[in-house]
Write a protein that holds these residues in place. Structure first.
Motif, PDB file in Angstrom:
ATOM      1  N   GLN A 161       4.947  -1.791  14.537  1.00  0.00           N
ATOM      2  CA  GLN A 161       4.524  -2.357  13.346  1.00  0.00           C
ATOM      3  C   GLN A 161       3.358  -3.672  12.849  1.00  0.00           C
ATOM      4  OE1 GLN A 161       6.291  -2.389  10.207  1.00  0.00           O
ATOM      5  NE2 GLN A 161       4.602  -0.884   8.151  1.00  0.00           N
ATOM      6  N   LEU A 162       1.963  -3.557  12.896  1.00  0.00           N
ATOM      7  CA  LEU A 162       1.397  -4.834  12.440  1.00  0.00           C
ATOM      8  C   LEU A 162       1.285  -5.137  11.582  1.00  0.00           C
ATOM      9  CD1 LEU A 162      -2.061  -3.742  15.000  1.00  0.00           C
ATOM     10  CD2 LEU A 162      -0.392  -5.816  15.230  1.00  0.00           C
ATOM     11  N   ALA A 163       1.776  -6.707  11.388  1.00  0.00           N
ATOM     12  CA  ALA A 163       1.472  -7.034   9.918  1.00  0.00           C
ATOM     13  C   ALA A 163       0.141  -7.943   9.804  1.00  0.00           C
ATOM     14  CB  ALA A 163       2.591  -7.648   9.329  1.00  0.00           C
ATOM     15  N   ILE A 164      -1.047  -7.962   9.722  1.00  0.00           N
ATOM     16  CA  ILE A 164      -1.809  -8.594  10.147  1.00  0.00           C
ATOM     17  C   ILE A 164      -1.885  -9.705   8.277  1.00  0.00           C
ATOM     18  CG2 ILE A 164      -4.125  -9.292  10.865  1.00  0.00           C
ATOM     19  CD1 ILE A 164      -4.039  -6.760  12.748  1.00  0.00           C
ATOM     20  N   HIS A 165      -2.323 -11.296   8.953  1.00  0.00           N
ATOM     21  CA  HIS A 165      -2.398 -11.458   7.503  1.00  0.00           C
ATOM     22  C   HIS A 165      -4.445 -11.639   6.926  1.00  0.00           C
ATOM     23  CE1 HIS A 165      -2.851 -15.762   5.773  1.00  0.00           C
ATOM     24  NE2 HIS A 165      -3.992 -15.969   6.043  1.00  0.00           N
ATOM     25  N   GLY A 166      -4.906 -11.007   6.035  1.00  0.00           N
ATOM     26  CA  GLY A 166      -6.045 -11.042   5.834  1.00  0.00           C
ATOM     27  C   GLY A 166      -6.141 -11.273   4.282  1.00  0.00           C
ATOM     28  N   ILE A 167      -6.999 -12.803   3.946  1.00  0.00           N
ATOM     29  CA  ILE A 167      -7.359 -13.110   2.892  1.00  0.00           C
ATOM     30  C   ILE A 167      -8.486 -13.035   2.238  1.00  0.00           C
ATOM     31  CG2 ILE A 167      -7.033 -15.340   0.881  1.00  0.00           C
ATOM     32  CD1 ILE A 167      -4.130 -16.110   2.597  1.00  0.00           C
ATOM     33  N   GLY A 168      -9.752 -13.305   2.797  1.00  0.00           N
ATOM     34  CA  GLY A 168     -11.127 -13.676   2.223  1.00  0.00           C
ATOM     35  C   GLY A 168     -11.095 -12.398   3.006  1.00  0.00           C
ATOM     36  N   ASP A 169     -12.460 -11.540   1.918  1.00  0.00           N
ATOM     37  CA  ASP A 169     -13.016  -9.915   1.903  1.00  0.00           C
ATOM     38  C   ASP A 169     -13.757  -9.783   3.557  1.00  0.00           C
ATOM     39  OD1 ASP A 169     -14.470 -12.200   1.537  1.00  0.00           O
ATOM     40  OD2 ASP A 169     -15.934 -10.148   0.650  1.00  0.00           O
ATOM     41  N   ARG A 170     -14.105 -10.790   3.790  1.00  0.00           N
ATOM     42  CA  ARG A 170     -14.501 -10.475   6.183  1.00  0.00           C
ATOM     43  C   ARG A 170     -14.091 -10.607   6.990  1.00  0.00           C
ATOM     44  NH1 ARG A 170     -17.141  -8.073   9.066  1.00  0.00           N
ATOM     45  NH2 ARG A 170     -18.222  -9.020  10.510  1.00  0.00           N
ATOM     46  N   MET A 171     -12.148 -11.124   6.221  1.00  0.00           N
ATOM     47  CA  MET A 171     -10.984 -11.059   7.340  1.00  0.00           C
ATOM     48  C   MET A 171     -10.607  -9.269   7.210  1.00  0.00           C
ATOM     49  SD  MET A 171      -9.378 -12.658   9.631  1.00  0.00           S
ATOM     50  CE  MET A 171      -9.621 -10.784  10.755  1.00  0.00           C
ATOM     51  N   VAL A 172     -10.717  -8.922   5.490  1.00  0.00           N
ATOM     52  CA  VAL A 172      -9.510  -7.848   5.474  1.00  0.00           C
ATOM     53  C   VAL A 172     -10.589  -7.253   6.284  1.00  0.00           C
ATOM     54  CG1 VAL A 172      -9.399  -6.336   3.846  1.00  0.00           C
ATOM     55  CG2 VAL A 172      -8.819  -7.850   3.616  1.00  0.00           C
ATOM     56  N   GLU A 173     -11.988  -6.640   6.011  1.00  0.00           N
ATOM     57  CA  GLU A 173     -12.887  -6.096   6.068  1.00  0.00           C
ATOM     58  C   GLU A 173     -12.639  -5.624   7.899  1.00  0.00           C
ATOM     59  OE1 GLU A 173     -17.773  -4.925   5.811  1.00  0.00           O
ATOM     60  OE2 GLU A 173     -17.062  -7.166   5.723  1.00  0.00           O
ATOM     61  N   VAL A 174     -12.925  -7.020   9.071  1.00  0.00           N
ATOM     62  CA  VAL A 174     -12.414  -6.511  10.232  1.00  0.00           C
ATOM     63  C   VAL A 174     -11.098  -6.161  10.455  1.00  0.00           C
ATOM     64  CG1 VAL A 174     -12.253  -8.255  12.284  1.00  0.00           C
ATOM     65  CG2 VAL A 174     -14.086  -8.666  10.569  1.00  0.00           C
ATOM     66  N   ILE A 175     -10.222  -6.398   9.571  1.00  0.00           N
ATOM     67  CA  ILE A 175      -8.550  -5.891  10.515  1.00  0.00           C
ATOM     68  C   ILE A 175      -9.413  -4.105   9.741  1.00  0.00           C
ATOM     69  CG2 ILE A 175      -6.701  -5.696   9.107  1.00  0.00           C
ATOM     70  CD1 ILE A 175      -6.744  -8.777   8.404  1.00  0.00           C
ATOM     71  N   LEU A 176      -9.037  -4.036   8.367  1.00  0.00           N
ATOM     72  CA  LEU A 176      -9.866  -2.621   8.610  1.00  0.00           C
ATOM     73  C   LEU A 176     -10.702  -1.926   9.910  1.00  0.00           C
ATOM     74  CD1 LEU A 176     -11.108  -2.201   4.715  1.00  0.00           C
ATOM     75  CD2 LEU A 176      -8.413  -1.595   6.005  1.00  0.00           C
ATOM     76  N   ASP A 177     -11.764  -3.094  10.411  1.00  0.00           N
ATOM     77  CA  ASP A 177     -13.140  -2.563  11.020  1.00  0.00           C
ATOM     78  C   ASP A 177     -11.630  -1.777  12.204  1.00  0.00           C
ATOM     79  OD1 ASP A 177     -14.790  -2.399  10.029  1.00  0.00           O
ATOM     80  OD2 ASP A 177     -15.125  -3.739  10.872  1.00  0.00           O
ATOM     81  N   ILE A 178     -10.567  -2.967  12.350  1.00  0.00           N
ATOM     82  CA  ILE A 178      -9.698  -1.667  13.922  1.00  0.00           C
ATOM     83  C   ILE A 178      -8.454  -1.330  13.505  1.00  0.00           C
ATOM     84  CG2 ILE A 178      -7.311  -3.914  15.023  1.00  0.00           C
ATOM     85  CD1 ILE A 178      -9.044  -6.321  14.477  1.00  0.00           C
ATOM     86  N   TYR A 179      -8.190  -1.558  12.747  1.00  0.00           N
ATOM     87  CA  TYR A 179      -7.274  -0.530  12.946  1.00  0.00           C
ATOM     88  C   TYR A 179      -8.062   1.374  12.281  1.00  0.00           C
ATOM     89  CZ  TYR A 179      -3.450  -3.897  10.332  1.00  0.00           C
ATOM     90  OH  TYR A 179      -2.516  -4.259  10.112  1.00  0.00           O
ATOM     91  N   GLY A 180      -8.967   1.229  12.288  1.00  0.00           N
ATOM     92  CA  GLY A 180      -9.784   2.471  11.939  1.00  0.00           C
ATOM     93  C   GLY A 180     -10.040   2.811  13.991  1.00  0.00           C
ATOM     94  N   LYS A 181     -10.135   2.495  14.757  1.00  0.00           N
ATOM     95  CA  LYS A 181     -10.370   2.416  16.369  1.00  0.00           C
ATOM     96  C   LYS A 181      -9.452   2.196  17.272  1.00  0.00           C
ATOM     97  CE  LYS A 181     -14.589  -1.110  16.776  1.00  0.00           C
ATOM     98  NZ  LYS A 181     -15.434  -0.319  16.850  1.00  0.00           N
ATOM     99  N   LEU A 182      -7.892   2.530  16.707  1.00  0.00           N
ATOM    100  CA  LEU A 182      -6.208   2.822  16.893  1.00  0.00           C
ATOM    101  C   LEU A 182      -6.257   3.635  16.586  1.00  0.00           C
ATOM    102  CD1 LEU A 182      -4.915  -1.060  15.513  1.00  0.00           C
ATOM    103  CD2 LEU A 182      -5.450  -0.327  17.610  1.00  0.00           C
ATOM    104  N   GLY A 183      -6.622   4.182  15.234  1.00  0.00           N
ATOM    105  CA  GLY A 183      -6.062   6.187  15.950  1.00  0.00           C
ATOM    106  C   GLY A 183      -4.648   6.617  15.237  1.00  0.00           C
ATOM    107  N   ASN A 184      -3.413   5.186  15.220  1.00  0.00           N
ATOM    108  CA  ASN A 184      -2.536   5.678  14.707  1.00  0.00           C
ATOM    109  C   ASN A 184      -1.712   4.685  13.964  1.00  0.00           C
ATOM    110  OD1 ASN A 184      -2.284   3.366  16.378  1.00  0.00           O
ATOM    111  ND2 ASN A 184      -0.418   3.835  17.723  1.00  0.00           N
ATOM    112  N   ALA A 185      -2.615   3.974  13.289  1.00  0.00           N
ATOM    113  CA  ALA A 185      -3.036   3.191  12.059  1.00  0.00           C
ATOM    114  C   ALA A 185      -1.316   3.458  11.113  1.00  0.00           C
ATOM    115  CB  ALA A 185      -3.544   2.147  11.451  1.00  0.00           C
TER     116      ALA A 185
END
Length: 532
Positions: free
Chosen positions: A332-356
């Motif tokens: 399980q991933l726990a990715i620290h993202g505080i800023g909105d741009r960082m959260v956006e990138v994390i969501l891009d990554i989770y979207g690509k994984l498929g099993n988030a």
């Protein structure tokens, strides 16, 4: 003889959503077997020969589950200089001067200062610290844990004084100020922690777990775990048979050159590996910084630092690689993202994984959230570990992001209304580990303290029932253990606390004054208040 007991003559909350109040609860072994009518509970106790525990009108509820805390740092902090709440650099120096008289360690350590509180209206520097201690290395970490000030001796020992490193802050003449952030701080902390022995770590861990139990925290999601920490916990459990509280570990992806993800993969360790008390759940990644240090990655520049939008700690490809390898290893991933741009990138990554969603990948903090990000979080089924006490501690945040973005900051009620699962937490030692301080902050949102954010986002206040739900069941859901933890229904583990007041009956201002009288994990008493 059956091992167990009945709680009676009081109020028991088996669940907060749905809200259930009962008169009694029966525990057999480490599980709840009944919660309901007192007469029936006492009959069960008589039939099984169970001990009878008189609540004397007090309240029992599920133990708190802190979804994001640093057990190692809590233990270390209990033995280092506390700088929380100081209002000047002069006071910092005064406390340091007294502290070094009794400390014999090679490194002098402290934590908790916040330059936003200083009368001098500036950051501390190495020259300030040199005035007090010049012959031993000193590191004083900012309250957020993303910045620190070192004295000149420490800067020299670490090679940072003349290092060409963007995380070493320099003045207009190019001289190192002694302030370091992010990865430079990580390097120094790694060096300092390397000087601690395994026995030191065992002491840190035991002290922090006992401290958590004294506050009513029965499970901790321990994030940013290094290998020495997990080893010390394994040794404690082996020696004692079990830990005082339950610990769920999220390890750093790399540790002293070791690829931890690959190590876990080769060992066949997946999310949930371990015992009822100690489990390895996944990987924690610190993807950006903090609002306090202005290193959290925003989509637009800071309002009080127009040339700075913060920055990521990893490039996209590097973060994507860590995420993909973790997912493929069923961690399980726990990715620290505080800023909105960082959260956006994390969501891009989770979207690509498929099993988030299947692995219940998490975002830690998610402090600044635009409306479009909230929609994406809901659509992807991502869960969030949030820290309501930041609302009070980050009293300066409107100035940092601007009034136009204030509505994006810590939008807890909006997240709840959108059906997003939250786990409440403290990020201790960044914020106090005491859960009732967090409950108070979530319910009042700093309005009684005159926190400016409350003027813009008073609608984000959360009701007491919701707060207690997300601090128990919600956090258990983040840990993928909502069928065993977070409630006191039959079949659930008997992790509960006895408190002196009913949180649903006291006023908002009284929430932070509720006292934990006893703490139980697995039906075993692990803490009792001395005056109780």
């Amino acid at each position: 003889m059956v091992s167990g007991f009945v709680l009676f003559n009081g109020l028991v909350y088996p669940s907060f959503k749905p809200l259930v109040r009962t008169e009694a609860m029966v525990v057999v072994g480490d599980r709840v077997v009944y919660a309901g009518d007192e007469t029936r509970a006492l009959r069960i106790a008589d039939a099984l020969g169970l001990e009878k525990v008189d609540l004397k009108g007090r309240v029992a509820m599920p133990g708190f589950i802190d979804a994001h805390a640093h057990l190692d740092s809590i233990g270390i902090n209990l033995a280092t200089l506390d700088l929380r709440g100081i209002d000047s650099i002069e006071e910092l120096k005064s406390r340091l001067k007294e502290y070094v008289k009794s400390v014999k360690t090679r490194w002098v350590m402290g934590r908790g200062w916040d330059q936003e509180l200083f009368r001098e209206r500036r950051w501390p520097s190495r020259f300030d610290i040199d005035e007090v201690v010049s012959d031993r290395p000193v590191m004083l970490v900012r309250v957020c844990g993303h910045a620190a000030v070192l004295n000149t001796r420490a800067m020299e020992l670490t090679g940072l004084l003349n290092a060409a490193d963007r995380d070493v802050i320099r003045d207009e003449r190019g001289n190192a100020t002694g302030v370091i952030v992010e990865r430079a701080l990580d390097k120094v902390e790694e060096l300092v922690r390397g000087s601690y022995t395994l026995d030191d770590y065992r002491e840190f861990m035991m002290n922090s777990m006992k401290y958590a139990a004294s506050l009513g925290v029965t499970t901790v999601s321990f994030v940013s775990v290094d290998l020495k920490s997990i080893r010390s916990l394994i040794m404690i459990e082996k020696d004692l048979g079990k830990l005082p509280i339950r610990v769920r570990a999220y390890l750093n992806p790399f540790d002293h050159g070791i690829d931890v993800i690959e190590l876990l993969r080769q060992l066949g360790i997946r999310a949930g590996f371990g015992s009822h008390y100690l489990r390895i759940n996944g990987i924690k990644v610190i993807a950006d910084g903090s609002l306090g240090a202005r290193t959290a990655w925003l989509s637009r520049p800071y309002s009080d630092d127009p040339g700075n939008s913060g920055r990521p700690n990893y490039g996209f490809d590097e973060l994507m690689s860590i995420a993909r390898r973790s997912s493929e290893a069923c961690l399980q991933l726990a990715i620290h993202g505080i800023g909105d741009r960082m959260v956006e990138v994390i969501l891009d990554i989770y979207g690509k994984l498929g099993n988030a969603q299947a692995l219940r990948h998490r975002i830690e903090h998610a402090s600044v959230l635009r409306e479009d990000l909230i929609r994406r979080i809901r659509e992807l089924g991502i869960v969030l570990a949030v820290q309501p006490h930041f609302v009070i501690a980050d009293w300066w945040v409107v100035n940092r992001v601007g009034a136009d973005r204030a509505r994006y900051v810590y939008p807890f009620k909006t997240l709840i209304d959108n059906g997003i699962m939250l786990g409440f937490s403290t990020d201790a030692p960044v914020e106090p580990l005491n859960p009732w301080e967090t409950v108070y902050a979530a319910v009042t949102r700093g309005c009684y303290e005159g926190i400016e954010l409350c003027k813009y986002t008073g609608n984000e206040r959360v009701g007491v029932v919701d707060v207690l739900h997300y601090y128990t069941y919600g956090s258990a859901y983040l840990l993928r253990e909502e069928n065993e933890l977070g409630k006191l229904e039959p079949g659930y583990l008997a992790d509960f606390i006895i408190i002196d007041k009913d949180p649903l009956s006291v006023g908002d201002k009284e929430l932070r004054n509720i006292k934990v009288l006893e703490t139980y994990t697995g039906g075993q008493k692990v803490y009792i208040r001395e005056s109780h």
